[in-house]
Design a protein around this motif. Structure first.
Motif, PDB file in Angstrom:
ATOM      1  N   MET A 115      14.587  31.607  17.669  1.00  0.00           N
ATOM      2  CA  MET A 115      13.782  32.819  17.721  1.00  0.00           C
ATOM      3  C   MET A 115      12.733  32.804  16.603  1.00  0.00           C
ATOM      4  O   MET A 115      13.052  32.526  15.458  1.00  0.00           O
ATOM      5  CB  MET A 115      14.675  34.045  17.574  1.00  0.00           C
ATOM      6  N   THR A 116      11.493  33.069  16.966  1.00  0.00           N
ATOM      7  CA  THR A 116      10.409  33.115  15.992  1.00  0.00           C
ATOM      8  C   THR A 116      10.613  34.272  15.025  1.00  0.00           C
ATOM      9  O   THR A 116      10.904  35.391  15.432  1.00  0.00           O
ATOM     10  CB  THR A 116       9.057  33.294  16.705  1.00  0.00           C
ATOM     11  N   LYS A 117      10.497  33.990  13.735  1.00  0.00           N
ATOM     12  CA  LYS A 117      10.652  35.024  12.722  1.00  0.00           C
ATOM     13  C   LYS A 117       9.315  35.708  12.459  1.00  0.00           C
ATOM     14  O   LYS A 117       8.266  35.069  12.419  1.00  0.00           O
ATOM     15  CB  LYS A 117      11.188  34.409  11.422  1.00  0.00           C
ATOM     16  N   LEU A 118       9.389  37.011  12.250  1.00  0.00           N
ATOM     17  CA  LEU A 118       8.186  37.775  11.956  1.00  0.00           C
ATOM     18  C   LEU A 118       8.195  38.260  10.520  1.00  0.00           C
ATOM     19  O   LEU A 118       9.251  38.583   9.973  1.00  0.00           O
ATOM     20  CB  LEU A 118       8.092  39.002  12.884  1.00  0.00           C
ATOM     21  N   GLY A 119       7.001  38.329   9.923  1.00  0.00           N
ATOM     22  CA  GLY A 119       6.850  38.953   8.622  1.00  0.00           C
ATOM     23  C   GLY A 119       6.372  40.386   8.815  1.00  0.00           C
ATOM     24  O   GLY A 119       6.078  40.814   9.940  1.00  0.00           O
ATOM     25  N   ALA A 120       6.273  41.119   7.727  1.00  0.00           N
ATOM     26  CA  ALA A 120       5.876  42.522   7.817  1.00  0.00           C
ATOM     27  C   ALA A 120       4.465  42.679   8.391  1.00  0.00           C
ATOM     28  O   ALA A 120       4.211  43.585   9.194  1.00  0.00           O
ATOM     29  CB  ALA A 120       5.955  43.178   6.436  1.00  0.00           C
ATOM     30  N   ILE A 121       3.548  41.787   8.011  1.00  0.00           N
ATOM     31  CA  ILE A 121       2.185  41.862   8.536  1.00  0.00           C
ATOM     32  C   ILE A 121       2.168  41.502  10.019  1.00  0.00           C
ATOM     33  O   ILE A 121       1.481  42.146  10.824  1.00  0.00           O
ATOM     34  CB  ILE A 121       1.241  40.939   7.745  1.00  0.00           C
TER      35      ILE A 121
ATOM     36  N   GLU B 181       3.236  44.533  11.981  1.00  0.00           N
ATOM     37  CA  GLU B 181       2.217  45.575  12.063  1.00  0.00           C
ATOM     38  C   GLU B 181       1.124  45.211  13.081  1.00  0.00           C
ATOM     39  O   GLU B 181       0.653  46.066  13.840  1.00  0.00           O
ATOM     40  CB  GLU B 181       1.581  45.814  10.693  1.00  0.00           C
ATOM     41  N   ILE B 182       0.743  43.945  13.099  1.00  0.00           N
ATOM     42  CA  ILE B 182      -0.302  43.512  14.029  1.00  0.00           C
ATOM     43  C   ILE B 182       0.202  43.580  15.468  1.00  0.00           C
ATOM     44  O   ILE B 182      -0.481  44.113  16.361  1.00  0.00           O
ATOM     45  CB  ILE B 182      -0.768  42.086  13.693  1.00  0.00           C
ATOM     46  N   LEU B 183       1.379  43.059  15.715  1.00  0.00           N
ATOM     47  CA  LEU B 183       1.929  43.085  17.071  1.00  0.00           C
ATOM     48  C   LEU B 183       2.138  44.517  17.555  1.00  0.00           C
ATOM     49  O   LEU B 183       1.926  44.826  18.737  1.00  0.00           O
ATOM     50  CB  LEU B 183       3.250  42.324  17.126  1.00  0.00           C
ATOM     51  N   TYR B 184       2.509  45.391  16.633  1.00  0.00           N
ATOM     52  CA  TYR B 184       2.740  46.783  17.007  1.00  0.00           C
ATOM     53  C   TYR B 184       1.460  47.457  17.489  1.00  0.00           C
ATOM     54  O   TYR B 184       1.490  48.334  18.357  1.00  0.00           O
ATOM     55  CB  TYR B 184       3.331  47.549  15.824  1.00  0.00           C
ATOM     56  N   LEU B 185       0.323  47.044  16.949  1.00  0.00           N
ATOM     57  CA  LEU B 185      -0.949  47.571  17.433  1.00  0.00           C
ATOM     58  C   LEU B 185      -1.103  47.319  18.931  1.00  0.00           C
ATOM     59  O   LEU B 185      -1.576  48.186  19.684  1.00  0.00           O
ATOM     60  CB  LEU B 185      -2.121  46.917  16.688  1.00  0.00           C
TER      61      LEU B 185
ATOM     62  N   SER C 181      -6.237  51.069  11.218  1.00  0.00           N
ATOM     63  CA  SER C 181      -4.820  51.023  10.853  1.00  0.00           C
ATOM     64  C   SER C 181      -4.651  50.758   9.356  1.00  0.00           C
ATOM     65  O   SER C 181      -5.624  50.548   8.636  1.00  0.00           O
ATOM     66  CB  SER C 181      -4.111  49.919  11.644  1.00  0.00           C
ATOM     67  N   GLN C 182      -3.407  50.761   8.913  1.00  0.00           N
ATOM     68  CA  GLN C 182      -3.100  50.472   7.509  1.00  0.00           C
ATOM     69  C   GLN C 182      -3.407  49.023   7.142  1.00  0.00           C
ATOM     70  O   GLN C 182      -3.499  48.674   5.963  1.00  0.00           O
ATOM     71  CB  GLN C 182      -1.621  50.770   7.228  1.00  0.00           C
ATOM     72  N   LEU C 183      -3.581  48.179   8.147  1.00  0.00           N
ATOM     73  CA  LEU C 183      -3.819  46.762   7.895  1.00  0.00           C
ATOM     74  C   LEU C 183      -5.131  46.505   7.164  1.00  0.00           C
ATOM     75  O   LEU C 183      -5.285  45.478   6.488  1.00  0.00           O
ATOM     76  CB  LEU C 183      -3.821  45.991   9.227  1.00  0.00           C
ATOM     77  N   LYS C 184      -6.085  47.415   7.287  1.00  0.00           N
ATOM     78  CA  LYS C 184      -7.392  47.193   6.661  1.00  0.00           C
ATOM     79  C   LYS C 184      -7.289  47.063   5.147  1.00  0.00           C
ATOM     80  O   LYS C 184      -8.161  46.463   4.504  1.00  0.00           O
ATOM     81  CB  LYS C 184      -8.344  48.325   7.017  1.00  0.00           C
TER      82      LYS C 184
ATOM     83  N   ASP D  67      -5.959  35.232   8.547  1.00  0.00           N
ATOM     84  CA  ASP D  67      -4.885  34.232   8.435  1.00  0.00           C
ATOM     85  C   ASP D  67      -3.683  34.623   9.292  1.00  0.00           C
ATOM     86  O   ASP D  67      -3.071  33.768   9.950  1.00  0.00           O
ATOM     87  CB  ASP D  67      -4.440  34.094   6.975  1.00  0.00           C
ATOM     88  N   SER D  68      -3.333  35.901   9.275  1.00  0.00           N
ATOM     89  CA  SER D  68      -2.184  36.381  10.050  1.00  0.00           C
ATOM     90  C   SER D  68      -2.450  36.275  11.547  1.00  0.00           C
ATOM     91  O   SER D  68      -1.574  35.874  12.319  1.00  0.00           O
ATOM     92  CB  SER D  68      -1.854  37.832   9.680  1.00  0.00           C
ATOM     93  N   LEU D  69      -3.666  36.618  11.958  1.00  0.00           N
ATOM     94  CA  LEU D  69      -4.026  36.495  13.372  1.00  0.00           C
ATOM     95  C   LEU D  69      -3.967  35.043  13.828  1.00  0.00           C
ATOM     96  O   LEU D  69      -3.462  34.739  14.919  1.00  0.00           O
ATOM     97  CB  LEU D  69      -5.421  37.069  13.615  1.00  0.00           C
ATOM     98  N   ALA D  70      -4.469  34.150  12.988  1.00  0.00           N
ATOM     99  CA  ALA D  70      -4.449  32.722  13.324  1.00  0.00           C
ATOM    100  C   ALA D  70      -3.015  32.213  13.434  1.00  0.00           C
ATOM    101  O   ALA D  70      -2.679  31.445  14.351  1.00  0.00           O
ATOM    102  CB  ALA D  70      -5.207  31.926  12.266  1.00  0.00           C
ATOM    103  N   SER D  71      -2.142  32.673  12.526  1.00  0.00           N
ATOM    104  CA  SER D  71      -0.744  32.257  12.554  1.00  0.00           C
ATOM    105  C   SER D  71      -0.045  32.760  13.817  1.00  0.00           C
ATOM    106  O   SER D  71       0.705  32.023  14.466  1.00  0.00           O
ATOM    107  CB  SER D  71      -0.016  32.794  11.310  1.00  0.00           C
ATOM    108  N   LEU D  72      -0.303  34.007  14.177  1.00  0.00           N
ATOM    109  CA  LEU D  72       0.298  34.574  15.389  1.00  0.00           C
ATOM    110  C   LEU D  72      -0.184  33.824  16.634  1.00  0.00           C
ATOM    111  O   LEU D  72       0.594  33.577  17.562  1.00  0.00           O
ATOM    112  CB  LEU D  72      -0.045  36.056  15.505  1.00  0.00           C
TER     113      LEU D  72
END
Length: 202
Positions: A1-7, A10-14, A30-33, A42-47
């Protein structure tokens, strides 16, 4: 199972709350800004590399089915969703309900079972003039997730595990009674209380 970080969460929840899709404007609102453009990119690229989001032709993003199976798949038991979420971050009941898109009533019932099984810990946190119950995963809960990922959801339900634990405790009490003429009452009572607690968690 792929592990998720807090960021990641938040991105996937959007996307989850916007019917799987989100765009640059959603991120800005969102709070991500607060993270800054570099960390967000970087987070988008990783996802995307992990196939958890797709880039659409119009520049928006879509949450993939693979990502949905981590926390939002219909076939995933609610207790498993809660544990996976708490492995990412400690949350209040309201926050868990928001992320999983499930009523607080249902979340409350299941998280109480997890607490009684010593998979999660509740800690009161004062915020302004009120007390909020914060939940965090315990080492036993992390081990539970590892066990589920190893054996699969179908063969490793919480109900089955609890029944096995109850039977083991009963056998232990019976053996103590059989093997000792001088029964240690406190130990026996303690085991029986533990059995009662587990039965109440069903």
């Amino acid at each position: 199972m792929t592990k998720l970080g807090a960021i990641d969460l938040e991105i996937l929840y959007l996307g989850i709350k916007n019917d799987k899709n989100f765009n640059e404007k959603d991120i800005e609102n969102s709070q991500l800004k607060k993270l800054g453009v570099g960390r967000i990119l970087d987070s988008l690229a990783s996802l995307k590399d992990r196939k958890l989001i797709d880039l659409n032709k119009d520049g928006s993003f879509s949450v993939t089915d693979l990502a949905r199976q981590i926390l939002w798949g219909e076939q995933i038991p609610l207790q498993v969703k809660i544990l996976r979420l708490l492995e990412i971050k400690s949350c209040s009941l309201e926050t868990i309900s928001d992320f999983l898109k499930i009523s607080e009533t249902k979340i409350s019932e299941e998280i109480e079972k997890l607490r009684k099984s010593q998979f999660v810990l509740m800690s009161p946190l004062r915020q302004e003039s009120k007390i909020i119950k914060m939940y965090e995963i315990l080492p036993e809960g992390i081990e539970k997730i590892k066990e589920i990922e190893k054996l699969g959801l179908q063969d490793n339900s919480f109900e089955k595990k609890l029944k096995e634990e109850i039977f083991d405790l009963v056998d232990e009490v019976i053996n103590q009674i059989k093997e000792s003429s001088d029964i240690h009452r406190e130990q026996v009572v303690s085991k029986l209380e533990e059995i009662k607690a587990k039965l109440n968690s069903f």
